[in-house]
Design a protein around this motif. Sequence first.
Motif, PDB file in Angstrom:
ATOM      1  N   ALA A  11       0.719  -1.787  -0.103  1.00  0.00           N
ATOM      2  CA  ALA A  11      -0.047  -0.508  -0.049  1.00  0.00           C
ATOM      3  C   ALA A  11       1.095   1.090   0.354  1.00  0.00           C
ATOM      4  O   ALA A  11       0.829   2.080  -0.780  1.00  0.00           O
ATOM      5  CB  ALA A  11      -0.734  -0.167   1.057  1.00  0.00           C
ATOM      6  N   ASP A  12       1.947   0.446   0.361  1.00  0.00           N
ATOM      7  CA  ASP A  12       3.040   2.487   0.822  1.00  0.00           C
ATOM      8  C   ASP A  12       3.439   2.496  -0.576  1.00  0.00           C
ATOM      9  O   ASP A  12       3.676   3.483  -1.257  1.00  0.00           O
ATOM     10  CB  ASP A  12       3.920   1.804   1.894  1.00  0.00           C
ATOM     11  N   ALA A  13       3.942   1.537  -1.154  1.00  0.00           N
ATOM     12  CA  ALA A  13       4.605   1.865  -2.105  1.00  0.00           C
ATOM     13  C   ALA A  13       3.788   2.267  -3.750  1.00  0.00           C
ATOM     14  O   ALA A  13       4.365   3.085  -4.346  1.00  0.00           O
ATOM     15  CB  ALA A  13       5.030   0.296  -2.983  1.00  0.00           C
ATOM     16  N   ILE A  14       2.038   2.112  -3.447  1.00  0.00           N
ATOM     17  CA  ILE A  14       1.103   2.488  -4.290  1.00  0.00           C
ATOM     18  C   ILE A  14       1.103   3.893  -3.772  1.00  0.00           C
ATOM     19  O   ILE A  14       0.885   4.257  -4.110  1.00  0.00           O
ATOM     20  CB  ILE A  14      -0.174   1.187  -4.385  1.00  0.00           C
ATOM     21  N   ARG A  15       1.220   4.361  -3.057  1.00  0.00           N
ATOM     22  CA  ARG A  15       0.801   5.676  -2.328  1.00  0.00           C
ATOM     23  C   ARG A  15       2.359   5.959  -3.032  1.00  0.00           C
ATOM     24  O   ARG A  15       1.907   7.669  -3.383  1.00  0.00           O
ATOM     25  CB  ARG A  15       0.873   5.718  -1.175  1.00  0.00           C
ATOM     26  N   VAL A  16       3.285   6.259  -2.958  1.00  0.00           N
ATOM     27  CA  VAL A  16       4.220   6.422  -3.169  1.00  0.00           C
ATOM     28  C   VAL A  16       4.242   6.988  -4.680  1.00  0.00           C
ATOM     29  O   VAL A  16       4.966   8.118  -5.028  1.00  0.00           O
ATOM     30  CB  VAL A  16       5.851   6.226  -3.189  1.00  0.00           C
ATOM     31  N   VAL A  17       4.564   5.397  -5.600  1.00  0.00           N
ATOM     32  CA  VAL A  17       4.137   5.805  -7.370  1.00  0.00           C
ATOM     33  C   VAL A  17       3.082   6.726  -7.386  1.00  0.00           C
ATOM     34  O   VAL A  17       3.374   7.953  -8.186  1.00  0.00           O
ATOM     35  CB  VAL A  17       3.749   4.251  -7.678  1.00  0.00           C
ATOM     36  N   ILE A  18       1.588   7.115  -7.173  1.00  0.00           N
ATOM     37  CA  ILE A  18       0.748   7.829  -7.359  1.00  0.00           C
ATOM     38  C   ILE A  18       1.147   9.214  -7.074  1.00  0.00           C
ATOM     39  O   ILE A  18       0.622  10.211  -7.598  1.00  0.00           O
ATOM     40  CB  ILE A  18      -0.554   7.647  -6.398  1.00  0.00           C
ATOM     41  N   SER A  19       2.124   9.418  -5.854  1.00  0.00           N
ATOM     42  CA  SER A  19       2.005  10.778  -5.079  1.00  0.00           C
ATOM     43  C   SER A  19       3.357  11.304  -6.333  1.00  0.00           C
ATOM     44  O   SER A  19       3.238  12.335  -6.571  1.00  0.00           O
ATOM     45  CB  SER A  19       2.618  11.131  -3.458  1.00  0.00           C
ATOM     46  N   CYS A  20       4.399  10.346  -6.288  1.00  0.00           N
ATOM     47  CA  CYS A  20       4.900  11.170  -7.870  1.00  0.00           C
ATOM     48  C   CYS A  20       4.219  11.704  -8.814  1.00  0.00           C
ATOM     49  O   CYS A  20       4.634  12.369  -9.307  1.00  0.00           O
ATOM     50  CB  CYS A  20       5.416   9.954  -8.126  1.00  0.00           C
ATOM     51  N   ILE A  21       3.613  10.256  -9.679  1.00  0.00           N
ATOM     52  CA  ILE A  21       2.700  10.963 -10.304  1.00  0.00           C
ATOM     53  C   ILE A  21       1.698  12.148 -10.288  1.00  0.00           C
ATOM     54  O   ILE A  21       1.850  13.352 -11.299  1.00  0.00           O
ATOM     55  CB  ILE A  21       1.901   9.898 -11.114  1.00  0.00           C
TER      56      ILE A  21
END
Length: 179
Positions: A11-21
């Motif tokens: 979940a943290d990994a997905i949050r990081v990727v979405i935040s970056c995008i």
Amino acid sequence: MDWMEYGLNGADAIRVVISCIAFYFGIILLLRIFGQRTLASLSSFDLAAIIAMGAIIGRAILGDTPTLGAGTLGLATLLILQALSGVGRRFGVIRAVVNSPAVVLMAGREILSDNLSRTHVDHAEVIAKLRSAGIRNRDEVACVILESTGQISVIRRGAPIAEEMLTGVIGAERVPREG
């Protein structure tokens, strides 16, 4: 490999990727709104502000407790987005979104106030660029162009301007073509 050893779950990994995008496209949008001069020539104040913004964005992307995994994933995501936008610039639609068009700021002797305000360039910046280009008076100028990179170019009178030099430049029709 257990990502939790590095403080990152799915979940943290997905949050990081979405935040970056989201931040990446947000920055592109803001640069389009505020113009290509925003990052072209940075004063020491501008540089300090950009470093502070980077710290804020980095903190927002990585979350409350930045971890090695989140930092690595965030950096990788930003680099992938940058590479994709580089490849995408070959296509008209993406190029139009990522790159701002060049704009004529001065045509012959006339400084184009409408284009100065649209590009957030100050009259004094144009005059300073003319001085740095060795221009002694406005009669020496064919045109001044704010390039898509945010840099300002000065083209002198003296020879006819080839049409390809003004292709895609906003306001090119106002530039005198004679030498």
